[in-house]
Design a protein around this motif. Structure first.
Motif, PDB file in Angstrom:
ATOM      1  N   VAL A 128       0.865  -1.186   0.055  1.00 11.26           N
ATOM      2  CA  VAL A 128      -0.092  -0.052   0.148  1.00 11.26           C
ATOM      3  C   VAL A 128       0.923   1.178  -0.114  1.00 11.26           C
ATOM      4  O   VAL A 128       1.787   1.383   0.939  1.00 11.26           O
ATOM      5  CB  VAL A 128      -0.691   0.038   1.067  1.00 11.26           C
ATOM      6  N   HIS A 129       0.668   2.217  -0.948  1.00 15.24           N
ATOM      7  CA  HIS A 129       1.547   3.142  -0.993  1.00 15.24           C
ATOM      8  C   HIS A 129       0.955   4.537  -1.886  1.00 15.24           C
ATOM      9  O   HIS A 129      -0.259   4.144  -2.489  1.00 15.24           O
ATOM     10  CB  HIS A 129       2.698   2.787  -1.876  1.00 15.24           C
ATOM     11  N   VAL A 130       1.613   5.460  -1.957  1.00 13.35           N
ATOM     12  CA  VAL A 130       0.917   6.733  -2.614  1.00 13.35           C
ATOM     13  C   VAL A 130       1.102   6.367  -4.000  1.00 13.35           C
ATOM     14  O   VAL A 130       2.228   5.727  -4.675  1.00 13.35           O
ATOM     15  CB  VAL A 130       1.732   7.965  -2.400  1.00 13.35           C
ATOM     16  N   ASP A 131       0.022   6.937  -4.863  1.00 15.87           N
ATOM     17  CA  ASP A 131       0.163   6.514  -6.240  1.00 15.87           C
ATOM     18  C   ASP A 131       1.191   7.036  -7.121  1.00 15.87           C
ATOM     19  O   ASP A 131       1.242   8.371  -7.045  1.00 15.87           O
ATOM     20  CB  ASP A 131      -1.254   7.013  -6.783  1.00 15.87           C
ATOM     21  N   PRO A 154       2.835  12.268   0.938  1.00 13.82           N
ATOM     22  CA  PRO A 154       1.804  13.185   0.963  1.00 13.82           C
ATOM     23  C   PRO A 154       0.652  12.705   1.725  1.00 13.82           C
ATOM     24  O   PRO A 154      -0.679  12.926   1.817  1.00 13.82           O
ATOM     25  CB  PRO A 154       1.240  13.731  -0.495  1.00 13.82           C
ATOM     26  N   LEU A 155       0.640  11.418   2.364  1.00  9.40           N
ATOM     27  CA  LEU A 155      -0.193  10.408   3.045  1.00  9.40           C
ATOM     28  C   LEU A 155      -0.325  11.240   4.447  1.00  9.40           C
ATOM     29  O   LEU A 155       0.423  11.783   4.926  1.00  9.40           O
ATOM     30  CB  LEU A 155       0.196   9.156   3.085  1.00  9.40           C
ATOM     31  N   GLU A 156      -1.345  10.828   5.031  1.00 12.02           N
ATOM     32  CA  GLU A 156      -1.758  11.407   6.280  1.00 12.02           C
ATOM     33  C   GLU A 156      -2.262  10.309   7.583  1.00 12.02           C
ATOM     34  O   GLU A 156      -3.064  10.524   8.028  1.00 12.02           O
ATOM     35  CB  GLU A 156      -3.116  12.162   6.113  1.00 12.02           C
ATOM     36  N   VAL A 157      -1.441   9.468   7.445  1.00 13.12           N
ATOM     37  CA  VAL A 157      -1.623   8.247   8.557  1.00 13.12           C
ATOM     38  C   VAL A 157      -1.397   8.507   9.988  1.00 13.12           C
ATOM     39  O   VAL A 157      -0.288   9.626  10.030  1.00 13.12           O
ATOM     40  CB  VAL A 157      -1.096   6.974   8.090  1.00 13.12           C
ATOM     41  N   THR A 158      -2.003   8.418  10.901  1.00 12.09           N
ATOM     42  CA  THR A 158      -1.844   8.731  12.366  1.00 12.09           C
ATOM     43  C   THR A 158      -1.142   7.479  12.888  1.00 12.09           C
ATOM     44  O   THR A 158      -0.944   6.372  12.585  1.00 12.09           O
ATOM     45  CB  THR A 158      -3.014   9.009  12.940  1.00 12.09           C
ATOM     46  N   GLU A 184      -3.092  11.074  -3.117  1.00 12.84           N
ATOM     47  CA  GLU A 184      -2.401  12.096  -2.300  1.00 12.84           C
ATOM     48  C   GLU A 184      -3.471  12.611  -1.305  1.00 12.84           C
ATOM     49  O   GLU A 184      -4.755  12.576  -1.508  1.00 12.84           O
ATOM     50  CB  GLU A 184      -1.932  13.244  -2.974  1.00 12.84           C
ATOM     51  N   GLY A 185      -2.852  12.843   0.129  1.00 13.77           N
ATOM     52  CA  GLY A 185      -4.059  13.204   1.193  1.00 13.77           C
ATOM     53  C   GLY A 185      -4.671  11.917   1.825  1.00 13.77           C
ATOM     54  O   GLY A 185      -5.246  12.360   2.703  1.00 13.77           O
ATOM     55  N   ALA A 186      -4.613  10.767   1.386  1.00 22.06           N
ATOM     56  CA  ALA A 186      -5.271   9.548   2.229  1.00 22.06           C
ATOM     57  C   ALA A 186      -4.847   9.269   3.465  1.00 22.06           C
ATOM     58  O   ALA A 186      -3.386   9.463   3.821  1.00 22.06           O
ATOM     59  CB  ALA A 186      -5.001   8.417   1.221  1.00 22.06           C
ATOM     60  N   GLY A 187      -5.739   9.197   4.304  1.00 14.54           N
ATOM     61  CA  GLY A 187      -5.497   9.079   5.710  1.00 14.54           C
ATOM     62  C   GLY A 187      -5.808   7.882   6.324  1.00 14.54           C
ATOM     63  O   GLY A 187      -5.935   6.641   5.579  1.00 14.54           O
ATOM     64  N   ASP A 188      -6.018   7.548   7.582  1.00 12.14           N
ATOM     65  CA  ASP A 188      -6.299   6.378   8.083  1.00 12.14           C
ATOM     66  C   ASP A 188      -7.277   5.409   7.467  1.00 12.14           C
ATOM     67  O   ASP A 188      -7.245   4.359   7.306  1.00 12.14           O
ATOM     68  CB  ASP A 188      -6.652   6.591   9.586  1.00 12.14           C
TER      69      ASP A 188
END
Length: 359
Positions: free
Chosen positions: A234-237, A311-315, A269-273
């Motif tokens: 799983v990774h940024v496109d 640019p991902l937003e995982v906590t 881009e910007g995908a989070g939890d």
């Protein structure tokens, strides 16, 4: 293997030699920029894991066979001797460059079908193995990269001896290193070496799940035609303009005997939890249904919101839950450190993942 209650202590295999790699800088679009894959990463992670009560174990020298099972011997030989070749040349005096960096690449665009020879000058020969200008080699690079492999193999040893979960503090990271090349701040593919060692121990099928913010093109390439090692990421496109740009798309499923054993879940881009954990859960279910006997986790924590490299937003809570998801595969697991570059949060993110996987 997973159990309710407080997280148990996890053995952490590390080596002080991994601090010796000093990239000094990266050359990005022709400009020398500060390196981000720095030795302080090791101590930041150690401090956090020690505070959580995990057991720190120093790596011991391990055999070359698993490494040579996933990397071509010419690549290994180049990495071992590149810095000495560079130091013997005129580069420091002429241009002030003390790190090995290629200046050309013998791609088909250059050779155009001509019978290419091996270059004599190391600044040209480097382009035969490096595929970017960001991943420089210094005097401590080979010792550190080889020690990172020792960390991964030490964690494999622990799991084969009965530990349900072991963590390798491998640095520099490895998942961008291919069978014949290095790049993306990676030199030797620690996770792939771990998977190969598990296979060599007699485990018939191994899974690698890659949580780094960037597609592990090296691991994917190593196992792309093999049915005995699954690779899921799983990774940024990459189609949004992110490393490794050319590969890491959802339609890359493996080839030949390995068809169906590769799975990429690129995110915008910007995908989070939410979407990230959905993808991790999908990969966990896929691995759980595939008849694997062991799991390797490429634990990059650069998908976190504060990390400057994606640019991902995982906590941190997202990483903890990801650990829970992969623990439910009920497989003995080796967790190998990949990316993660925001030093103030790096150690806590690694600890969060392990707290989830170890409960």
């Amino acid at each position: 293997m997973s159990q309710s209650g407080a997280a148990r202590a996890v053995p952490v295999v590390w080596s002080p030699t991994t601090r010796e790699h000093d990239p000094r800088h990266e050359v990005w679009v022709g400009v020398a920029t500060d390196g981000t894959e720095v030795a302080a990463r090791v101590d930041t992670i150690l401090e956090a894991l020690r505070a959580e009560g995990h057991v720190l174990l120093e790596a011991t020298p391990q055999p070359d066979e698993p490494m040579l099972g996933v990397h071509d011997g010419e690549l290994v030989g180049f990495l071992r001797g590149a810095s000495e070749r560079w130091a013997a040349g005129p580069y420091a005096a002429l241009v002030g460059q003390e790190r090995v960096v290629p200046y050309l690449f013998p791609t088909p665009a250059m050779t155009a079908g001509l019978p290419a020879r091996t270059a004599t000058a190391v600044h040209a020969d480097a382009g035969r193995f490096a595929y970017d200008t960001m991943t420089l080699i210094g005097p401590g690079t080979w010792p550190a990269a080889r020690a990172a492999v020792d960390c991964a193999l030490g964690a494999v040893e622990l799991v084969l001896d009965g530990e349900p979960l072991a963590y390798a503090l491998s640095r520099p990271p490895g998942h961008h290193a291919t069978p014949t090349g290095f790049g993306g701040s990676c030199y030797l593919n620690n996770a792939a070496v771990a998977a190969q060692a598990l296979r060599m121990s007699g485990i018939e099928r191994v899974a690698v799940v890659d949580l780094d913010a960037h597609h592990g093109n090296g691991t994917s390439a190593i196992f792309y035609e093999r049915p005995d090692v699954l690779y899921g990421s799983v990774h940024v496109d990459p189609a949004a303009g992110w490393f490794p740009h050319y590969v890491g798309h959802a339609d890359e499923l493996g080839a030949g005997p390995g068809e169906g054993a590769n799975r990429n879940l690129p995110l915008p881009e910007g995908a989070g939890d939410g979407p990230w954990l959905d993808a991790v859960g999908t990969l966990a279910d896929w691995v759980g249904a595939a008849g694997c006997g062991a799991l390797v986790v490429s634990l990059g924590v650069d998908a976190a919101a504060d990390d400057p490299e994606s640019p991902l937003e995982v906590t941190a809570e997202g990483y903890r839950i990801a650990g829970e998801f992969l623990a439910r595969t009920d497989l003995p697991a080796v967790v190998v450190q990949e990316g993660g570059y925001h030093l103030p949060t790096l150690g806590g993110l690694v600890a969060a993942y392990l707290s989830g996987h170890a409960t």
